[in-house]
Write a protein that holds these residues in place. Sequence first.
Motif, short mmCIF file in Angstrom:
data_model
loop_
_atom_site.label_atom_id
_atom_site.label_comp_id
_atom_site.label_asym_id
_atom_site.label_seq_id
_atom_site.Cartn_x
_atom_site.Cartn_y
_atom_site.Cartn_z
N ARG A 21 59.24 -37.94 25.06
CA ARG A 21 60.15 -36.81 25.71
C ARG A 21 61.45 -37.07 24.93
O ARG A 21 62.07 -35.82 24.58
N PHE A 22 62.23 -38.14 24.70
CA PHE A 22 63.34 -38.18 24.03
C PHE A 22 63.51 -37.93 22.84
O PHE A 22 64.28 -36.86 22.50
N ALA A 23 62.70 -38.13 21.99
CA ALA A 23 62.70 -37.63 20.38
C ALA A 23 62.33 -36.01 20.50
O ALA A 23 63.23 -35.13 19.81
N ASN A 24 61.54 -35.50 21.39
CA ASN A 24 61.13 -34.24 21.61
C ASN A 24 62.58 -33.45 22.01
O ASN A 24 62.93 -32.42 21.41
N GLY A 25 63.12 -34.14 22.92
CA GLY A 25 64.31 -33.29 23.25
C GLY A 25 65.46 -33.52 22.41
O GLY A 25 66.44 -32.38 22.58
#
Length: 137
Positions: free
Chosen positions: A12-16
């Motif tokens: 989720r961090f990379a996606n965000g």
Amino acid sequence: MNLLEKLNADDRFANGAGVRIVELKEGYARTEMTVNERHLNGGGVCQGGAVYTLADLAFAAVANSHGILTLGVSNTITFLHSARLGDVLTAECSETFDHHRLPYCDVKVTNQDGDLIATMTALGYRLKKDIEFESLM
């Protein structure tokens, strides 16, 4: 679900941050990110953490491509050139040493002109836990 889809969805961090895996095969991965306003630091260039996230997701893809949950334990990044607003950054990670417990990888981050932005060495630790996926891509 294949591993590329799984990591793109679950990190989720990379996606965000706008980082996506675009190619994955055993021992190799390529990630991409376009530098936009949210990536800029106070000096008006791409924040180092954004470049690190791009490189780290490529490492995660390679390290986990063997189907065993692997986490980074020691990553060293060197910034060689600034990335700027609008740059399309690519991180390419290659597995240098496929140790059963401590895999080691090299990552190169370049911009759309092929300029070397950063290099990273990454050491992982493989847990005794399998990752389930249908294929790599």
